[in-house]
Design a protein around this motif. Structure first.
Motif, short mmCIF file in Angstrom:
data_model
loop_
_atom_site.label_atom_id
_atom_site.label_comp_id
_atom_site.label_asym_id
_atom_site.label_seq_id
_atom_site.Cartn_x
_atom_site.Cartn_y
_atom_site.Cartn_z
N THR A 34 0.73 -1.18 0.00
CA THR A 34 -0.33 -0.56 0.00
C THR A 34 1.01 1.19 0.18
OG1 THR A 34 -1.75 -1.00 1.25
CG2 THR A 34 -2.22 1.40 1.17
N ARG A 35 0.70 1.62 -0.72
CA ARG A 35 1.45 3.52 -1.00
C ARG A 35 0.87 4.52 0.06
NH1 ARG A 35 0.59 5.79 -4.70
NH2 ARG A 35 2.93 6.82 -5.42
N LEU A 36 1.41 5.08 0.67
CA LEU A 36 1.54 5.96 1.59
C LEU A 36 1.97 7.00 1.37
CD1 LEU A 36 1.59 3.88 5.16
CD2 LEU A 36 -0.03 4.07 4.14
N SER A 37 1.11 8.17 1.96
CA SER A 37 1.68 9.30 1.92
C SER A 37 1.61 10.09 2.63
CB SER A 37 1.87 11.00 0.37
OG SER A 37 0.70 9.80 -0.29
N LEU A 38 3.09 10.99 3.31
CA LEU A 38 2.99 11.43 4.50
C LEU A 38 2.67 12.94 4.10
CD1 LEU A 38 3.61 11.74 7.46
CD2 LEU A 38 6.47 11.61 7.50
N LEU A 39 2.21 13.68 4.73
CA LEU A 39 1.99 15.28 5.23
C LEU A 39 2.34 16.04 5.70
CD1 LEU A 39 1.24 17.66 2.79
CD2 LEU A 39 -1.20 17.34 3.73
N LEU A 79 8.11 8.05 10.68
CA LEU A 79 8.83 7.51 9.71
C LEU A 79 9.13 5.81 9.35
CD1 LEU A 79 9.63 8.45 6.52
CD2 LEU A 79 11.13 9.54 7.28
N GLN A 80 10.19 5.75 10.58
CA GLN A 80 10.90 4.22 10.82
C GLN A 80 10.09 3.35 10.84
OE1 GLN A 80 12.99 4.49 14.60
NE2 GLN A 80 14.31 2.49 14.23
N ARG A 81 8.57 3.50 11.52
CA ARG A 81 7.68 2.53 11.46
C ARG A 81 6.93 1.92 9.87
NH1 ARG A 81 8.92 3.75 16.70
NH2 ARG A 81 8.46 2.74 18.01
N ILE A 82 6.44 3.59 8.96
CA ILE A 82 6.32 3.06 7.80
C ILE A 82 7.18 2.56 7.18
CG2 ILE A 82 5.48 4.15 6.24
CD1 ILE A 82 4.90 6.85 7.88
N VAL A 83 8.28 2.56 6.71
CA VAL A 83 9.75 2.05 6.28
C VAL A 83 9.14 0.01 7.24
CG1 VAL A 83 11.82 1.68 5.77
CG2 VAL A 83 10.82 3.87 5.84
N LEU A 96 6.68 3.36 1.77
CA LEU A 96 6.86 4.44 1.87
C LEU A 96 6.12 5.38 0.35
CD1 LEU A 96 6.41 7.47 3.63
CD2 LEU A 96 8.68 7.36 3.93
N ALA A 97 5.81 6.50 -0.40
CA ALA A 97 6.08 7.16 -1.90
C ALA A 97 6.58 8.28 -1.58
CB ALA A 97 4.74 7.31 -2.43
N GLU A 98 5.92 9.27 -0.95
CA GLU A 98 6.45 10.60 -0.93
C GLU A 98 6.69 11.48 0.52
OE1 GLU A 98 4.16 13.04 -3.33
OE2 GLU A 98 2.54 11.41 -3.09
N VAL A 99 7.11 11.97 1.03
CA VAL A 99 7.11 13.14 2.33
C VAL A 99 6.75 14.77 1.79
CG1 VAL A 99 7.89 13.43 4.39
CG2 VAL A 99 7.69 11.81 3.62
N GLN A 124 10.42 16.75 -2.78
CA GLN A 124 10.27 15.60 -2.31
C GLN A 124 11.62 16.06 -0.66
OE1 GLN A 124 9.08 12.71 -0.24
NE2 GLN A 124 8.40 12.36 -2.36
N PHE A 125 10.47 15.36 0.52
CA PHE A 125 11.89 15.36 1.57
C PHE A 125 12.33 14.32 2.65
CE2 PHE A 125 10.06 19.72 1.16
CZ PHE A 125 10.43 20.53 2.21
N ALA A 126 11.55 13.46 1.59
CA ALA A 126 12.30 12.03 2.33
C ALA A 126 13.68 11.75 1.54
CB ALA A 126 11.04 10.72 1.58
N PRO A 127 14.52 10.88 2.44
CA PRO A 127 15.43 10.71 2.85
C PRO A 127 16.06 9.47 1.52
CG PRO A 127 15.31 10.24 4.67
CD PRO A 127 14.00 10.74 4.35
N ALA A 128 16.17 9.19 0.84
CA ALA A 128 16.69 8.41 -0.52
C ALA A 128 16.56 6.77 0.38
CB ALA A 128 18.41 8.39 -0.44
N GLU A 129 16.87 6.23 1.19
CA GLU A 129 16.80 4.90 1.87
C GLU A 129 15.57 4.69 1.99
OE1 GLU A 129 18.57 7.79 5.25
OE2 GLU A 129 19.28 7.27 3.19
N ALA A 130 14.70 5.87 2.27
CA ALA A 130 12.80 5.70 3.24
C ALA A 130 12.39 5.96 1.78
CB ALA A 130 12.26 6.97 3.69
N LEU A 131 13.09 5.62 0.97
CA LEU A 131 12.33 5.46 -0.42
C LEU A 131 12.44 4.79 -1.27
CD1 LEU A 131 12.28 9.42 -2.57
CD2 LEU A 131 10.15 8.17 -0.43
#
Length: 504
Positions: A50-55, A126-130, A136-139, A290-297
């Motif tokens: 499931t794709r999640l977007s974090l706002l 974010l850690q729990r989402i990963v 995780l699709a985007e932050v 995009q604000f998410a770190p590379a490893e999270a995506l």
């Protein structure tokens, strides 16, 4: 199609939303104190992938505008990464937005660097989402997402302000050329539900003074400020407040329903804040800084690669299917043609058998019939016309001057029918010439007749027979001479020439 999930993070906690065709639905809210365990349980209930977007809607957000040399290619990304590390080295949540190139000078590029400066608030979620089966699709931040609301509501290149409330507080953002220049969030209890008009005035004035000191907004003309609100009392109070064109601000209240129509959103918001507008804008504008770190995506990139691979595989399968269909159609057409040819050959064979069955038996032997048929075919394909013989005759008589040709008779003699004699077909030329008359031209007559006879003798394979000649030539008799008819006084010279007929 599954509903899109958006996680809204504010200073008070995190709220999960599902956006589907029926509208926006709040699934569950998680507080900062004891919400992490419940958040793990919530993620476990979602389907894998499931794709999640974090706002992220937090006040801890920094913006820094810089002018850098315009660089393309491989050197661009390392340069921007070094600049981000220098500006915001203590947080992994950083991004940038290109504001375009300057119009004069070296035409350097203006880049707005942004970062979420308190990573401790974001990292637990974010850690729990990963770690979950979700992807995780985007932050994204609310400040850059507000740009999707501001662009359709204001036209023109002059700077303007967009003021709206969210569950996190009151946000004032400045835009120039429909691009973000500044954003500020004020967390206050007075900003919830129906904000007080004086509180809104104070926050707008505070942000405007800062922008004025930074020379972001002009001093020579009023700055337009669009205030999104759902409260009628707030609209009335803002319209009659102390801020006006004389103070450098032009406040223009705008109802949320009007903004939804201007944004062409499918569902009109019924809440007191602009969060439903932001959520719908996020669902409609997926490409944001995009604000998410590379490893999270990493999971999202793998999913995109798998999706692209699936699309390519589907396209290849469709192409193969189309090619196979064309081959099947061509094979079917060839098979139909072969069946039609075979059916026609069967009909012709049956017709031939019927003709053979209805033909009476011939009394002659088959070998004789074959010889006759071969001879007929040879005659049909051979040159049986007089043209070749006449051409030979003309070539032979060409050296003889001043002769008079009266008549040429051409015929073909059938071959010898005796079994012992060789089969040969001959052609005969009966040629009659007129010679000079008179006793005084006797010598000329004899000379011309001999010249004609010698010329005819040059024909290849020719057999000559003199049928008529002048009386002056009777004594010599070079060949067998036929007697001239009695009473015929005209000097004539007639020769019979036999030639072999050319076979194919």
């Amino acid at each position: 199609m599954a509903a899109q999930h958006i996680l809204y993070l504010s200073p008070s906690g995190l709220t999960a939303f599902a956006i589907a065709r029926s509208g926006i639905e709040a699934l569950q809210r998680f507080s900062l104190d004891d919400g992490l365990e419940h958040f793990d349980s919530f993620l476990s209930t979602l389907a894998a992938g499931t794709r999640l977007s974090l706002l992220v809607d937090l006040p801890d957000e920094a913006h820094h505008l810089e002018t850098l040399p315009f660089i393309r290619g491989r050197d661009r990304r390392p340069m921007l990464a070094r600049r981000q590390e220098h500006l915001f080295g203590d947080t992994p949540f950083r991004s940038y937005l290109s504001l375009g190139r300057e119009r004069s000078g070296r035409r350097d590029e203006r880049i707005l660097f942004a970062a979420l400066t308190r990573p401790a608030t974001i990292q637990p979620w974010l850690q729990r989402i990963v770690q979950s089966p979700c992807i995780l699709a985007e932050v994204v931040s609310t400040s850059f997402l507000s740009q999707a609301l501001a662009a359709p509501l204001h036209s023109g290149a002059h700077p303007f302000l967009l003021v709206h409330t969210t569950p996190a507080g009151l946000r004032v953002s400045c835009f120039e050329n429909s691009q973000l220049r500044f954003s500020r969030l004020t967390v206050s209890a007075a900003a919830q539900d129906h904000p007080d008009a004086s509180f809104v005035h104070d926050e707008i004035r505070r942000s405007f003074d800062y922008l004025l000191s930074q020379r972001i907004v002009p001093r020579d003309r009023p700055t337009r400020a669009l205030v999104l609100t759902a409260c009628e009392e707030t609209c009335t109070a803002l319209g009659t407040g102390p801020a006006g064109p004389s103070s450098g601000l032009d406040l223009q209240p705008l109802r949320l329903g009007q903004a939804a129509l201007a944004l062409k959103l499918q569902h009109t918001p019924t809440d007191a804040d602009s969060l439903p507008l932001l959520l719908q804008a996020l669902a409609a504008h997926p490409r944001l800084p995009q604000f998410a770190p590379a490893e999270a995506l990493a999971g999202h990139r793998l999913q995109q690669i798998g999706r692209i691979a699936g699309i390519l595989a589907s396209a290849f399968f469709i192409a193969c299917l189309g090619y196979t269909s064309l081959n099947l159609l061509a094979a079917r057409s060839q098979r139909n043609l072969a069946e039609a040819s075979q059916h026609q050959a069967t009909l012709l064979e049956a017709r031939l058998k019927a003709v053979i069955a209805g033909t009476p038996a011939t009394p002659l032997p088959l070998e004789r019939l074959n010889q006759t048929l071969n001879r007929v075919q040879a005659l049909a394909t051979s040159s049986t016309g007089p043209e070749p013989a006449l051409r030979q005759l003309a070539a032979a008589l060409a050296p003889v001057p001043d002769f008079s040709l009266q008549e040429i008779e051409w015929n073909v003699q059938p071959p010898n029918r005796q079994p012992s004699a060789p089969e040969s077909t001959t052609q005969t030329l009966r040629v009659r010439f007129s010679l000079p008359p008179g006793i005084e031209q006797t010598r000329e007559r004899v000379g011309q007749a001999k010249a004609l006879l010698a010329a005819l003798g040059t024909l290849p394979g020719a057999q000559l027979q003199v049928m008529r000649q002048p009386p002056e030539m009777a004594e010599s008799e070079p060949l067998r001479v036929a007697e001239s008819p009695p009473g015929d006084t005209s000097p004539q010279f007639e020769v019979l020439v036999q030639l072999t007929l050319a076979h194919p």
